[in-house]
Design a protein around this motif. Structure first.
Motif, short mmCIF file in Angstrom:
data_model
loop_
_atom_site.label_atom_id
_atom_site.label_comp_id
_atom_site.label_asym_id
_atom_site.label_seq_id
_atom_site.Cartn_x
_atom_site.Cartn_y
_atom_site.Cartn_z
N ASN B 603 25.31 -27.21 45.68
CA ASN B 603 24.33 -28.02 44.97
C ASN B 603 23.20 -27.19 44.39
O ASN B 603 22.28 -27.70 43.76
CB ASN B 603 23.79 -29.09 45.94
N TYR B 605 21.05 -24.58 42.10
CA TYR B 605 20.95 -24.20 40.68
C TYR B 605 21.52 -22.80 40.49
O TYR B 605 21.21 -21.89 41.22
CB TYR B 605 19.47 -24.25 40.28
N MET B 606 22.39 -22.66 39.52
CA MET B 606 23.03 -21.38 39.19
C MET B 606 24.06 -20.93 40.23
O MET B 606 24.57 -19.82 40.12
CB MET B 606 21.98 -20.24 39.01
N SER B 607 24.38 -21.77 41.21
CA SER B 607 25.37 -21.37 42.21
C SER B 607 26.77 -21.39 41.61
O SER B 607 27.07 -22.19 40.71
CB SER B 607 25.32 -22.34 43.39
#
Lengths: 160, 774, 294
Positions: B603, B605-607
């Motif tokens: 969940n 960001y940018m993962s």
């Protein structure tokens, strides 16, 4: 058909509300006071889902006109215990897995509470007759009797 | 096939955990449809025909429309999509030019207050031309009887398909020979004539069971509201939100995805809240009035115009040898379906001939239309009535031949692999084990002492009886998702309406299958917009099908979790396990990652890590039959026939009790419904087709004062296909009581009652007749 | 229910004035357990309903001298539990205890049960068997009617539209008097009588039956007395054989119809059985009371 002023006590609070003269106590509680715990299962006093306490006695609120409660004290399931707490009967019902669809439960609890208030050491037979005015289609009543008898027994032993 | 295994030690499954919504239910906090009070709410009322069969000559709604406070008045003229040949009851929203049962809706009103809506009904003028009626199915099935259906209306077999998945091969279906016979089927094997010729003992009886109402305490209720761009929302008391959506879409001729059905807490269904009934007309009133409209049926309407169980008349003839060897069985089973086809005819045929090994049989089944409210399912549809016949009959044969009724049954009981009457093999089942437990029970063992103690010292006549019944178990495809949250907890989503408390069992299954403690799991029932397609809460199949879906979805989520963890820890997925909310390498306890970290990564960001979403969309082909036996100990007042039920035992094979507390509740509740059919319930119609007992005063359901505590004995013969071996639980317990009671009364009072309910009147008059005859 | 106006009189006088002012008719509301279901079913559509909850006189339950006074609005539950309605009047408590369920009994009034005048009214037979008098108030004052003569047909009584039932006066049946009310119902609660029988036996000093009353419910358009059976017992020593004979005579007084609750044959059968049983119990109670007062 002018509305009339209903002044009474509901769940320990003074209440004053305008009701239509042809409103039943059940409908006034549910729609004018937002207490939707008591239910209508039949409207003719044959199922007990509308059971509330009137001056401490269990009555079929679908058979009363709201104005008949003037000056009197009414208690619904919402007022059986203080907010956030559970009455021993409510707690016993949860622990024993009593409620299934749940529709009859408020009425049964009010009837059971009245039995035990009148007769704290009620026997199983007396409890059976005390809730015989409450129809339940899901549970077969057995777990209700177990729960209520347990609370009556605890009361007899001076517990809870 | 081996019993389905879990991926870890079962924890949660098998525990008697009280359901999560218990607290809400005991405080009156749970909301049902009638408790929802939107602003601007209008109240609906339906005008219903007083006649069972009539032409509608004229309807004048002008006075009703003029009453202040009335916001909409609708007749069939206002709904062009209604078909003259309504294929199902749901399609017969408002009668077009003919009414076919007393109570059929003819007009609908929405008003500011319920009282105003009632007064509006009084102002609607309807002119009827009364037509001859067909009320008794035995008369209705004759050629020349007054016709019920519009010519060409199909037999509606959707009920059969939904409930039992029992098939009779098509070659056995004959065309209808009289106008009101809507379904017909015959099964046979061997030579019954030869069997009867060789028999030492022939027993012929006719068994009758009246229509009964499912008796849910919350009447049908629905709230409808449209938005400004043509989307409909229905808050419904329903056993299947997706089914409701499909039926409403079909009836109103709008797309399914224009309708959102929100399944509100359902105050009992038992099969009576599967088919659409009030939803289409309420939706239409909401559309016309532009306001939210709520319709709640009165109890009188429920009894007069609900969808009860069919009346069943079974003519049964058996031939056996003196030593009890079975030779032949012949039967006619007639199901009175009311004004629209809707019975599960096959169930009756199957249960009549498939419980015991009859070498020769011929069973003719017929569904007959009459001018009465049409039927729908009621918990094991067709089975209580049918088992009443065969199980009464078996005990009577044993009585007349001086055989022990339990041994007689045990000798001939079917086993796994034996062919049913439709030639399908019996699946694995616990019938034998259940029957064996009857023999072990002290009440059965003590029956002679009990009988001997009766009839003296002011006591009534005492007797004991039992019966065996069951249900094949429904099947329906379904789906579920399991989601891992950023904190490591789980969300499970289904569209399953939780009536029987199945949600807690599903949570237990998900927890066990994924590998976390039960309180890490939240289970949600979504509406038809948000939930994956789910089947009905019916047919005793919720745990069996949705439980399987949840199990598989949880396993899928576990697999995905392991893949992510394996990459991170550079381990093999086969070396991983889940303990204490961590994914751990077996044998290397400090090599671990928390579930929360995996959840968070999905969940962030940018993962680059995917969220974990387990899904399953299973369909099923194998049923898991559940058998139940019930023992009744009674005392009968010799003069008034009043029957006191002293003890009642339910012995049931549930495969695996996922939640024993819930299972017991099902067994006890089903047993009391069964006892109601046995002792007090029946819809009584007069010769003109009007209901004579449209109130709970005269439609008698059992109260706590009429009953003892219901003893439950759980038997577990695992099913190869259910989750953790579970079988369906809800339906078997409603099946045996009518026969058990009739057998107990015969044992006590010496009279064989073959018509339900077994009332004091029937017993008293039968005894008086017997006394006069001897 | 359809809409209506509601009057809330605070006294009996108020109430009579209100009734007099409603020539189109008004319905009197006590417990509502018969009235409201009928209004909800559309059988009754009154424009006015008059609530009796504040008319104090109607709620009185008292022993005055040796008469028992039961106000018309006294509830079935009160009659079930009140110790003054016991002993010789036990049959009244028994009938009260049988009405509906506890939730209904806490509302249902004896007056409502009688004025609704259903053939199956449970509270009628015991009161008739005790020779109760109905006290009726109207614009012209009060009058008394023997309860046995109060009923004129199915759901019809001698009451005029401007009258109401005020109280029942139950005279002392005597020291050696016992009664019993039994009814047959398919269920133990929430039910209505298929047949109901009340018997009251008063014994003389010589142990013979000085007075017998047998009243039947649900076997005729109104509650009826089985007078032939009563006369057979009068002046006799009551034996089981005589009771059986009286039970047979009671059957002849019964003119039941068949309906969804029972057939003619079953009702006649029950009349015999319940008469036999209530007479047996009434005799035992009278005997016990006789011994207790001796």
């Amino acid at each position: 058909m002018k509305k009339q002023v209903l002044s009474c006590t509901v769940n320990d609070e003074a209440v004053e509300v305008l009701v239509r003269p042809y409103t039943t106590l059940l409908d006034a509680l549910r729609e004018d006071l937002g207490l939707t715990g008591p239910k209508e299962g039949c409207g003719t006093g044959d199922c007990g889902a509308c059971t509330v306490h009137l001056d401490g006695k269990p009555v079929a609120s679908c058979l009363m006109l709201a104005m008949q409660a003037r000056g009197r004290s009414v208690r619904t399931i919402e007022g059986l215990a203080k907010t956030g707490q559970l009455h021993p009967l409510q707690d016993a019902f949860v622990r024993h897995g009593v409620p299934q669809c749940g529709f009859c439960i408020p009425g049964v609890l009010m009837a059971a509470a009245a039995v035990l208030a009148e007769n704290p050491k009620a026997t199983e037979q007396e409890i059976r007759y005390g809730i015989a005015g409450n129809l339940c289609r899901c549970t077969g009543y057995t777990k209700m009797l177990t729960a209520i008898t347990e609370v009556a027994g605890a009361s007899a032993r001076g517990e809870g | 096939m081996a019993v389905m295994k879990t991926t870890r030690d079962i924890k949660g499954v098998g525990d008697p955990i009280p359901r999560a919504d218990g607290r809400e239910k005991v405080t009156g906090a749970v909301q049902y449809v009638a408790d929802i009070q939107p602003r601007g709410l209008l109240h609906a009322k339906l005008l219903r025909s007083p006649h069972a069969h009539a032409k509608i000559v004229r309807i004048d709604t002008s006075k009703a429309k003029a009453l202040p406070g009335v916001r909409a008045v609708i007749t069939a003229k206002d709904m062009p999509q209604l078909k003259k040949k309504a294929p199902t009851r749901a399609h017969a929203v408002l009668a077009i030019d003919r009414v076919v049962f007393s109570g059929q809706p003819v007009a609908a009103v929405a008003a500011d207050e319920l009282a105003i809506a009632e007064e509006a009904l009084d102002l609607i003028e309807v002119e009827y031309q009364v037509l001859p009626v067909a009320v008794d199915p035995l008369k209705s099935m004759q050629p020349g009887a007054p016709p019920v259906a519009e010519a060409g209306t199909e037999a509606d077999t959707s009920e059969a398909l939904a409930h039992s998945a029992v098939a009779l091969t098509s070659s056995e279906t004959k065309p209808a020979k009289a106008v009101n016979i809507s379904q017909q089927a015959t099964v046979k094997r061997g030579d019954v004539a030869k069997g009867f010729a060789e028999a030492d003992h022939i027993l012929e009886k006719t068994y009758r069971v009246p229509m009964v109402h499912q008796g849910y305490l919350e009447p049908h209720a629905v709230l409808a509201q449209w938005d400004t761009v043509g989307n409909l929302t229905l808050w419904a008391s329903t056993q299947g939100s997706f089914n409701t959506r499909s039926e409403v879409a079909d009836v109103l001729e709008i797309a399914e995805n224009r309708i959102k059905v929100i399944p509100v807490e359902c105050g009992g269904g038992f099969g009576g809240k599967i088919r659409a009934l009030c939803e289409p007309i309420t939706a239409e009133l909401a559309r016309v009035s532009g306001k939210p409209v709520r319709y709640v049926m009165t109890r009188k309407e429920e009894l007069e115009a609900g969808m009860p169980a069919p009346q069943v008349i079974i003519k049964l003839k058996t031939g056996v040898k003196r030593d009890g060897t079975l030779l032949a069985l012949e039967a006619d089973t007639i199901l009175d379906t009311g004004a629209f086809s809707g019975t599960v005819l096959a169930v009756s045929a199957v249960f009549l001939g498939s419980m015991y090994k009859w070498p020769a049989f011929e069973i003719r089944g017929m569904e007959v239309l009459t001018h009465k409210p049409s039927v729908a399912a009621y918990r094991a549809p067709g089975a209580p009535q049918t088992i009443f016949a065969i199980e009464s009959h078996m005990s009577q044969i044993a009585r007349e031949l001086g055989l022990d009724p339990l041994e007689f049954r045990m000798r001939h009981l079917i086993q796994e692999g034996d062919p049913m009457v439709n030639n399908q093999p019996w699946q694995s089942n616990g019938a034998k084990q259940v029957l064996a437990k009857v023999g072990e029970h002290p009440i059965w063992k003590g029956r002679k002492e009990w009988a001997a103690s009766g009839g003296k010292d002011g006591r009534g006549l005492r007797g004991t009886g039992f019966a065996l019944g069951g249900w094949l178990g429904g099947l329906q495809p379904t789906s579920a998702t399991v989601r891992l949250n950023p904190d490591g907890s789980l969300n499970v989503l289904t569209g399953q309406v939780d009536i029987a408390g199945t949600n807690i069992s599903l949570a237990q299954i998900a927890a066990s299958a994924f590998g976390v403690d039960f309180d890490q799991v939240k289970i949600t029932t979504g509406d038809t917009d948000s939930a994956p397609l789910t089947g009905l809460s019916a047919g005793s199949k919720t745990i069996y099908t949705v439980g399987s879906a949840v199990l598989q979805a949880a396993q899928d989520a576990r697999r995905q979790t392991f893949e992510i963890a394996a990459k991170e820890m550079e381990a093999s997925v086969h070396d991983l396990e889940i303990r204490d909310n961590k994914v751990v390498v077996k044998g290397a306890p400090d090599k671990s990652v928390t579930l929360a970290s995996i959840g968070k990564k999905g969940n962030l960001y940018m993962s680059k890590v995917q969220p974990v979403l387990g899904t399953a969309t299973p369909a099923f082909s194998q049923q898991a039959p559940g058998f139940a036996a019930q023992i009744a100990r009674v005392e009968v007042d010799p003069d008034t026939g009043e029957t006191t039920l002293h003890d009642f035992v339910v012995i049931q094979d549930v495969g695996k009790a996922i939640n024993p507390l819930g299972v017991e509740g099902q067994m006890q509740g089903g047993a009391v419904q069964s006892l109601g059919i046995a002792m007090t319930e029946g819809l009584m119609f007069d010769d003109s087709g009007r209901l004579m007992n449209p109130s709970l005063l005269d439609y008698r359901k059992l109260t706590a004062a009429d009953l003892p505590n219901i003893e439950t004995i759980i038997v577990e013969v695992p099913s190869p296909s259910g989750p953790f071996g579970a079988r369906g639980v809800g339906e078997p317990p409603i099946v045996p009581a009518p026969a058990a009671i009739a057998n107990a009364v015969e044992d006590a009072a010496g009279v064989r009652i073959t018509e339900l309910p077994v009332t004091p009147e029937r017993i008293a008059l039968a005894r008086a007749a017997k006394g006069n005859a001897s | 229910m359809r809409r209506f106006d509601l009057a809330l009189p605070e006294s009996l006088e108020d109430c009579l004035k209100t009734l007099a002012g409603k020539p189109a008719g008004a319905k009197l509301l006590a417990g509502g357990t018969d009235l409201l279901p009928q209004m909800k079913n559309g059988l009754l559509k009154p424009a006015w309903v008059v609530d009796l909850s504040r008319v104090a006189e109607l709620h009185k339950l008292a022993v005055e001298g040796d008469e028992l006074h039961i106000g018309a609005a006294v509830t079935a539950r009160a009659l079930e539990l009140d110790p003054r309605v016991a002993g010789r009047h036990a049959s009244i408590a028994e009938s009260g205890a049988l009405v509906g369920s506890v939730q209904v009994r806490n509302l249902a009034s004896v007056g409502g049960n009688l004025c609704n005048a259903a053939p199956s009214a449970d509270m009628a037979p015991p009161l008739i068997a005790l020779d109760a008098l109905a006290v009726i108030a109207g614009p012209n004052g009060r009058r008394r009617v023997l309860l046995a003569e109060f009923f004129t047909g199915v759901r019809r009584t001698v009451l005029g539209a401007d009258e109401l039932l005020v109280e029942l006066v139950v005279p002392d049946p005597g020291a050696r008097s016992g009664g019993n009310y039994l009814r047959h119902t398919p269920r133990r609660e929430l039910d209505i009588a298929v047949v109901g029988v009340a018997s009251q036996l008063t014994l003389g000093a010589d142990g013979r039956c000085a007075k017998a009353r047998i009243a039947l419910a649900a076997v005729a358009p109104t509650p009826v007395r089985a007078t032939a059976a009563e006369q057979a017992l009068q002046g006799q020593t009551v034996t089981p054989e005589l009771i059986e004979r009286a039970a047979g005579l009671a059957v002849e007084a019964a003119k039941p119809i068949a309906d969804q609750r029972g057939s003619v044959e079953f009702r006649r059968h029950l009349t015999r059985v319940l008469t036999r049983r209530t007479l047996t119990t009434a005799l035992a109670r009278a005997g016990a009371l006789a011994r207790a007062s001796a």
